[in-house]
Design a protein around this motif. Structure first.
Motif, PDB file in Angstrom:
ATOM      1  N   UNK A  33       0.835  -1.198   0.000  1.00  7.15           N
ATOM      2  CA  UNK A  33       0.000   0.000   0.000  1.00  7.15           C
ATOM      3  C   UNK A  33       0.877   1.259   0.000  1.00  7.15           C
ATOM      4  N   UNK A  34       2.111   1.125   0.483  1.00  5.39           N
ATOM      5  CA  UNK A  34       3.057   2.249   0.527  1.00  5.39           C
ATOM      6  C   UNK A  34       3.848   2.387  -0.766  1.00  5.39           C
ATOM      7  N   UNK A  35       3.744   1.401  -1.657  1.00  2.44           N
ATOM      8  CA  UNK A  35       4.454   1.474  -2.922  1.00  2.44           C
ATOM      9  C   UNK A  35       5.015   0.122  -3.334  1.00  2.44           C
ATOM     10  N   UNK A  36       5.486   0.019  -4.586  1.00  2.00           N
ATOM     11  CA  UNK A  36       6.027  -1.244  -5.107  1.00  2.00           C
ATOM     12  C   UNK A  36       7.211  -1.738  -4.282  1.00  2.00           C
ATOM     13  N   UNK A  37       7.323  -3.057  -4.195  1.00  2.00           N
ATOM     14  CA  UNK A  37       8.410  -3.666  -3.423  1.00  2.00           C
ATOM     15  C   UNK A  37       8.912  -4.916  -4.133  1.00  2.00           C
ATOM     16  N   UNK A  38      10.187  -5.195  -3.934  1.00  2.00           N
ATOM     17  CA  UNK A  38      10.771  -6.448  -4.394  1.00  2.00           C
ATOM     18  C   UNK A  38      10.526  -7.500  -3.307  1.00  2.00           C
ATOM     19  N   UNK A  39      10.644  -8.756  -3.692  1.00  2.00           N
ATOM     20  CA  UNK A  39      10.432  -9.856  -2.740  1.00  2.00           C
ATOM     21  C   UNK A  39      11.351  -9.714  -1.536  1.00  2.00           C
ATOM     22  N   UNK A  40      12.612  -9.387  -1.787  1.00  2.00           N
ATOM     23  CA  UNK A  40      13.583  -9.270  -0.689  1.00  2.00           C
ATOM     24  C   UNK A  40      13.205  -8.136   0.267  1.00  2.00           C
ATOM     25  N   UNK A  41      12.641  -7.058  -0.254  1.00  2.00           N
ATOM     26  CA  UNK A  41      12.207  -5.952   0.605  1.00  2.00           C
ATOM     27  C   UNK A  41      11.056  -6.385   1.505  1.00  2.00           C
ATOM     28  N   UNK A  42      10.103  -7.125   0.925  1.00  2.00           N
ATOM     29  CA  UNK A  42       8.982  -7.628   1.723  1.00  2.00           C
ATOM     30  C   UNK A  42       9.483  -8.575   2.807  1.00  2.00           C
ATOM     31  N   UNK A  43      10.440  -9.429   2.460  1.00  2.00           N
ATOM     32  CA  UNK A  43      10.984 -10.397   3.419  1.00  2.00           C
ATOM     33  C   UNK A  43      11.651  -9.662   4.585  1.00  2.00           C
ATOM     34  N   UNK A  44      12.369  -8.569   4.293  1.00  2.00           N
ATOM     35  CA  UNK A  44      13.016  -7.785   5.356  1.00  2.00           C
ATOM     36  C   UNK A  44      11.987  -7.093   6.244  1.00  2.00           C
ATOM     37  N   UNK A  45      10.875  -6.622   5.624  1.00  2.00           N
ATOM     38  CA  UNK A  45       9.863  -5.898   6.381  1.00  2.00           C
ATOM     39  C   UNK A  45       8.944  -6.826   7.174  1.00  2.00           C
ATOM     40  N   UNK A  46       8.898  -8.107   6.775  1.00  2.00           N
ATOM     41  CA  UNK A  46       8.088  -9.105   7.482  1.00  2.00           C
ATOM     42  C   UNK A  46       9.018 -10.284   7.810  1.00  2.00           C
ATOM     43  N   UNK A  47       9.949 -10.104   8.744  1.00  2.00           N
ATOM     44  CA  UNK A  47      10.969 -11.136   8.984  1.00  2.00           C
ATOM     45  C   UNK A  47      10.422 -12.473   9.488  1.00  2.00           C
ATOM     46  N   UNK A  48       9.229 -12.471  10.083  1.00  2.00           N
ATOM     47  CA  UNK A  48       8.674 -13.717  10.623  1.00  2.00           C
ATOM     48  C   UNK A  48       8.153 -14.659   9.535  1.00  2.00           C
ATOM     49  N   UNK A  49       7.901 -14.151   8.338  1.00  2.00           N
ATOM     50  CA  UNK A  49       7.329 -14.976   7.270  1.00  2.00           C
ATOM     51  C   UNK A  49       8.436 -15.789   6.604  1.00  2.00           C
ATOM     52  N   UNK A  50       8.138 -17.042   6.294  1.00  2.00           N
ATOM     53  CA  UNK A  50       9.110 -17.858   5.571  1.00  2.00           C
ATOM     54  C   UNK A  50       9.076 -17.481   4.095  1.00  2.00           C
ATOM     55  N   UNK A  51      10.157 -17.767   3.391  1.00  2.00           N
ATOM     56  CA  UNK A  51      10.209 -17.467   1.962  1.00  2.00           C
ATOM     57  C   UNK A  51       9.120 -18.226   1.212  1.00  2.00           C
ATOM     58  N   UNK A  52       8.894 -19.480   1.613  1.00  2.00           N
ATOM     59  CA  UNK A  52       7.868 -20.300   0.964  1.00  2.00           C
ATOM     60  C   UNK A  52       6.477 -19.682   1.146  1.00  2.00           C
ATOM     61  N   UNK A  53       6.169 -19.233   2.358  1.00  2.00           N
ATOM     62  CA  UNK A  53       4.861 -18.643   2.638  1.00  2.00           C
ATOM     63  C   UNK A  53       4.709 -17.307   1.909  1.00  2.00           C
ATOM     64  N   UNK A  54       5.777 -16.500   1.870  1.00  2.00           N
ATOM     65  CA  UNK A  54       5.727 -15.230   1.162  1.00  2.00           C
ATOM     66  C   UNK A  54       5.428 -15.464  -0.321  1.00  2.00           C
ATOM     67  N   UNK A  55       6.125 -16.409  -0.915  1.00  2.00           N
ATOM     68  CA  UNK A  55       5.916 -16.734  -2.333  1.00  2.00           C
ATOM     69  C   UNK A  55       4.489 -17.204  -2.570  1.00  2.00           C
ATOM     70  N   UNK A  56       3.979 -18.057  -1.694  1.00  2.00           N
ATOM     71  CA  UNK A  56       2.614 -18.588  -1.837  1.00  2.00           C
ATOM     72  C   UNK A  56       1.572 -17.475  -1.721  1.00  2.00           C
TER      73      UNK A  56
END
Length: 113
Positions: A33-56
């Motif tokens: 909602x704050x603007x476009x993000x790369x996957x790695x940026x989202x992972x840094x901003x939501x450290x508790x999420x696993x890469x698999x769950x983020x991708x899903x």
């Protein structure tokens, strides 16, 4: 997992929860909602999420036309996620959830609108 093409909902809010419900989708959408993000940026901003769950979760939001995935033809490949037009229609809801949460964290009752 493939979603059914047509689903009956008892109330309209059920459709909203079906699309954006759950801990991770809502957090992802709040960040996008704050603007476009790369996957790695989202992972840094939501450290508790696993890469698999983020991708899903990103895949499901894309399938529901809430976000857009853009792949840039470069080495290494660059992938950016952003809100679609339909996703942008959630902006006021996401802003209100954020405002309410901020007031709750500060120990105040939400102000009536």
């Amino acid at each position: 997992m493939e979603k059914q093409s047509v689903r009956a909902y008892n109330i309209p809010a059920e459709a909203t929860l079906d699309i954006i419900g759950g801990k991770w989708k809502l957090l992802i959408l709040c960040h996008l909602n704050c603007g476009p993000k790369r996957t790695s940026e989202l992972k840094k901003e939501i450290p508790e999420i696993t890469q698999k769950m983020l991708t899903q979760q990103l895949r499901e939001l894309k399938e529901d036309n809430i976000i857009i995935r853009t792949v840039y033809n470069q080495v290494p490949p660059k992938v950016v996620y952003e809100m679609s037009e339909l996703g942008n229609s959630l902006k006021s809801i996401l802003d209100q959830l954020n405002d309410w949460g901020e007031q709750y964290i500060q120990g105040r009752e939400p102000s009536p609108e």
